[in-house]
Design a protein around this motif. Structure first.
Motif, PDB file in Angstrom:
ATOM      1  N   ALA A  14       0.846  -1.198   0.000  1.00  0.00           N
ATOM      2  CA  ALA A  14       0.000   0.000   0.000  1.00  0.00           C
ATOM      3  C   ALA A  14       0.881   1.248   0.000  1.00  0.00           C
ATOM      4  CB  ALA A  14      -0.911   0.008   1.225  1.00  0.00           C
ATOM      5  N   GLU A  15       0.237   2.398  -0.063  1.00  0.00           N
ATOM      6  CA  GLU A  15       0.962   3.660   0.041  1.00  0.00           C
ATOM      7  C   GLU A  15       1.028   4.043   1.514  1.00  0.00           C
ATOM      8  OE1 GLU A  15      -0.129   8.101  -1.035  1.00  0.00           O
ATOM      9  OE2 GLU A  15       0.465   6.976  -2.826  1.00  0.00           O
ATOM     10  N   TYR A  16       2.216   4.498   1.923  1.00  0.00           N
ATOM     11  CA  TYR A  16       2.434   4.865   3.315  1.00  0.00           C
ATOM     12  C   TYR A  16       3.115   6.228   3.395  1.00  0.00           C
ATOM     13  CZ  TYR A  16       1.540  -0.050   4.273  1.00  0.00           C
ATOM     14  OH  TYR A  16       0.970  -1.290   4.350  1.00  0.00           O
ATOM     15  N   ALA A  17       3.010   6.829   4.586  1.00  0.00           N
ATOM     16  CA  ALA A  17       3.730   8.065   4.892  1.00  0.00           C
ATOM     17  C   ALA A  17       5.051   7.681   5.549  1.00  0.00           C
ATOM     18  CB  ALA A  17       2.905   8.943   5.830  1.00  0.00           C
ATOM     19  N   PHE A  18       6.131   8.332   5.114  1.00  0.00           N
ATOM     20  CA  PHE A  18       7.470   8.107   5.661  1.00  0.00           C
ATOM     21  C   PHE A  18       7.986   9.453   6.155  1.00  0.00           C
ATOM     22  CE2 PHE A  18       6.724   4.920   2.464  1.00  0.00           C
ATOM     23  CZ  PHE A  18       7.272   3.760   2.982  1.00  0.00           C
ATOM     24  N   ARG A  19       8.407   9.504   7.417  1.00  0.00           N
ATOM     25  CA  ARG A  19       8.934  10.756   7.953  1.00  0.00           C
ATOM     26  C   ARG A  19       9.932  10.463   9.059  1.00  0.00           C
ATOM     27  NH1 ARG A  19       7.020  14.771  12.077  1.00  0.00           N
ATOM     28  NH2 ARG A  19       8.215  16.636  11.568  1.00  0.00           N
ATOM     29  N   LEU A  20      11.066  11.124   8.991  1.00  0.00           N
ATOM     30  CA  LEU A  20      12.053  11.029  10.056  1.00  0.00           C
ATOM     31  C   LEU A  20      11.915  12.265  10.937  1.00  0.00           C
ATOM     32  CD1 LEU A  20      15.103   9.633   8.089  1.00  0.00           C
ATOM     33  CD2 LEU A  20      13.765   8.456   9.839  1.00  0.00           C
ATOM     34  N   THR A  21      11.338  12.073  12.115  1.00  0.00           N
ATOM     35  CA  THR A  21      11.172  13.159  13.083  1.00  0.00           C
ATOM     36  C   THR A  21      12.511  13.390  13.779  1.00  0.00           C
ATOM     37  OG1 THR A  21      10.549  11.624  14.823  1.00  0.00           O
ATOM     38  CG2 THR A  21       8.749  12.527  13.459  1.00  0.00           C
ATOM     39  N   PRO A  22      12.675  14.525  14.445  1.00  0.00           N
ATOM     40  CA  PRO A  22      13.950  14.755  15.156  1.00  0.00           C
ATOM     41  C   PRO A  22      14.363  13.629  16.100  1.00  0.00           C
ATOM     42  CG  PRO A  22      12.770  16.816  14.951  1.00  0.00           C
ATOM     43  CD  PRO A  22      11.834  15.735  14.440  1.00  0.00           C
ATOM     44  N   PRO A  23      13.462  13.073  16.942  1.00  0.00           N
ATOM     45  CA  PRO A  23      13.910  11.950  17.792  1.00  0.00           C
ATOM     46  C   PRO A  23      14.319  10.718  16.968  1.00  0.00           C
ATOM     47  CG  PRO A  23      11.852  12.867  18.639  1.00  0.00           C
ATOM     48  CD  PRO A  23      12.096  13.502  17.306  1.00  0.00           C
ATOM     49  N   LEU A  24      13.652  10.494  15.835  1.00  0.00           N
ATOM     50  CA  LEU A  24      14.007   9.349  14.996  1.00  0.00           C
ATOM     51  C   LEU A  24      15.317   9.590  14.244  1.00  0.00           C
ATOM     52  CD1 LEU A  24      10.452   8.388  13.742  1.00  0.00           C
ATOM     53  CD2 LEU A  24      11.872   7.158  15.403  1.00  0.00           C
ATOM     54  N   ILE A  25      15.630  10.834  13.951  1.00  0.00           N
ATOM     55  CA  ILE A  25      16.933  11.153  13.356  1.00  0.00           C
ATOM     56  C   ILE A  25      18.035  10.800  14.347  1.00  0.00           C
ATOM     57  CG2 ILE A  25      18.444  13.021  12.552  1.00  0.00           C
ATOM     58  CD1 ILE A  25      15.849  14.409  11.504  1.00  0.00           C
ATOM     59  N   ILE A  26      17.819  11.140  15.605  1.00  0.00           N
ATOM     60  CA  ILE A  26      18.792  10.805  16.649  1.00  0.00           C
ATOM     61  C   ILE A  26      18.955   9.285  16.749  1.00  0.00           C
ATOM     62  CG2 ILE A  26      19.229  10.871  19.147  1.00  0.00           C
ATOM     63  CD1 ILE A  26      17.844  13.680  19.086  1.00  0.00           C
ATOM     64  N   GLU A  27      17.840   8.552  16.658  1.00  0.00           N
ATOM     65  CA  GLU A  27      17.913   7.086  16.706  1.00  0.00           C
ATOM     66  C   GLU A  27      18.646   6.542  15.483  1.00  0.00           C
ATOM     67  OE1 GLU A  27      17.215   3.072  17.971  1.00  0.00           O
ATOM     68  OE2 GLU A  27      17.589   5.000  18.925  1.00  0.00           O
ATOM     69  N   LEU A  28      18.406   7.115  14.314  1.00  0.00           N
ATOM     70  CA  LEU A  28      19.113   6.680  13.107  1.00  0.00           C
ATOM     71  C   LEU A  28      20.606   6.962  13.236  1.00  0.00           C
ATOM     72  CD1 LEU A  28      18.834   5.431  10.285  1.00  0.00           C
ATOM     73  CD2 LEU A  28      18.470   7.744   9.393  1.00  0.00           C
ATOM     74  N   GLU A  29      20.952   8.104  13.799  1.00  0.00           N
ATOM     75  CA  GLU A  29      22.372   8.417  14.026  1.00  0.00           C
ATOM     76  C   GLU A  29      22.993   7.401  14.989  1.00  0.00           C
ATOM     77  OE1 GLU A  29      22.470  13.261  13.369  1.00  0.00           O
ATOM     78  OE2 GLU A  29      21.986  12.479  15.362  1.00  0.00           O
ATOM     79  N   ARG A  30      22.267   7.025  16.023  1.00  0.00           N
ATOM     80  CA  ARG A  30      22.778   6.045  16.984  1.00  0.00           C
ATOM     81  C   ARG A  30      22.983   4.691  16.301  1.00  0.00           C
ATOM     82  NH1 ARG A  30      21.408   1.915  19.836  1.00  0.00           N
ATOM     83  NH2 ARG A  30      19.223   1.857  19.195  1.00  0.00           N
ATOM     84  N   LEU A  31      22.002   4.277  15.497  1.00  0.00           N
ATOM     85  CA  LEU A  31      22.088   2.973  14.834  1.00  0.00           C
ATOM     86  C   LEU A  31      23.201   2.921  13.791  1.00  0.00           C
ATOM     87  CD1 LEU A  31      18.294   2.190  14.300  1.00  0.00           C
ATOM     88  CD2 LEU A  31      19.861   1.054  15.900  1.00  0.00           C
ATOM     89  N   THR A  32      23.390   4.020  13.075  1.00  0.00           N
ATOM     90  CA  THR A  32      24.390   4.033  12.006  1.00  0.00           C
ATOM     91  C   THR A  32      25.779   4.417  12.507  1.00  0.00           C
ATOM     92  OG1 THR A  32      23.890   6.328  11.404  1.00  0.00           O
ATOM     93  CG2 THR A  32      22.666   4.588  10.247  1.00  0.00           C
ATOM     94  N   GLY A  33      25.844   5.012  13.680  1.00  0.00           N
ATOM     95  CA  GLY A  33      27.134   5.417  14.225  1.00  0.00           C
ATOM     96  C   GLY A  33      27.710   6.657  13.557  1.00  0.00           C
ATOM     97  N   MET A  34      26.861   7.447  12.930  1.00  0.00           N
ATOM     98  CA  MET A  34      27.343   8.687  12.287  1.00  0.00           C
ATOM     99  C   MET A  34      26.231   9.718  12.278  1.00  0.00           C
ATOM    100  SD  MET A  34      27.435   7.577   8.256  1.00  0.00           S
ATOM    101  CE  MET A  34      28.340   6.099   8.591  1.00  0.00           C
ATOM    102  N   GLY A  35      26.624  10.966  12.067  1.00  0.00           N
ATOM    103  CA  GLY A  35      25.656  12.051  11.981  1.00  0.00           C
ATOM    104  C   GLY A  35      24.798  11.934  10.730  1.00  0.00           C
ATOM    105  N   ILE A  36      23.654  12.590  10.749  1.00  0.00           N
ATOM    106  CA  ILE A  36      22.715  12.479   9.644  1.00  0.00           C
ATOM    107  C   ILE A  36      23.311  13.021   8.342  1.00  0.00           C
ATOM    108  CG2 ILE A  36      21.535  14.683  10.112  1.00  0.00           C
ATOM    109  CD1 ILE A  36      19.840  11.402   8.958  1.00  0.00           C
ATOM    110  N   GLY A  37      24.111  14.066   8.414  1.00  0.00           N
ATOM    111  CA  GLY A  37      24.737  14.608   7.198  1.00  0.00           C
ATOM    112  C   GLY A  37      25.673  13.610   6.544  1.00  0.00           C
TER     113      GLY A  37
END
Length: 147
Positions: A14-37
């Motif tokens: 189906a079609e879904y909404a995808f959004r990285l909120t500020p807290p989820l950006i922090i979680e992505l940075e933690r998981l990847t071990g690097m800053g979002i940039g």
């Protein structure tokens, strides 16, 4: 939910909404071990870990309003065991929307009223080329067999 960074796309069933909120950006940075940039640069350059690409999609589904378990199930079902090029464009679109916001909307209205409108040019007449009938000698020369 901000429309400026929300990406809507078909994923799996189906079609879904995808959004990285500020807290989820922090979680992505933690998981990847690097800053979002740095992570965006690496993903855009196709220098990424598979798990990081999947985490981007999963976290963006959560940020788009989906329950954690459902987001995890969708990613496992429709991305984890599929060719990377099925999920990669979605991860790029999610991060591109986060990075630059919505795409510019083009309108039919001129941006500057002082612009001159080019006169429409008549379409050029196209002549139909009717090659002469082939003979064996011409065909062999054209195909490089003979001299």
């Amino acid at each position: 939910m901000s429309d400026a960074t929300t990406h809507r796309a078909f994923f799996g069933d189906a079609e879904y909404a995808f959004r990285l909120t500020p807290p989820l950006i922090i979680e992505l940075e933690r998981l990847t071990g690097m800053g979002i940039g740095g992570f965006c640069q690496r993903l855009f350059a196709m220098d990424f870990r598979h798990a990081d690409m999947l985490a981007t999609i999963r976290l963006a589904l959560i940020g788009g309003g989906m329950a954690h378990g459902d987001a995890d199930r969708l990613v496992r079902t429709y991305a984890a065991d599929h060719p990377i090029m099925h999920a990669y464009p979605l991860a790029v679109d999610i991060l591109d929307r986060l990075w630059g916001g919505p795409p510019a909307v083009e309108t039919d209205e001129p941006k500057d009223e002082t612009q001159e409108v080019a006169e429409p040019q008549p379409e050029a007449q196209v002549e139909v080329f009717d090659p002469p009938a082939d003979d064996d000698h011409a065909r062999s020369l054209r195909n490089g067999y003979g001299a």
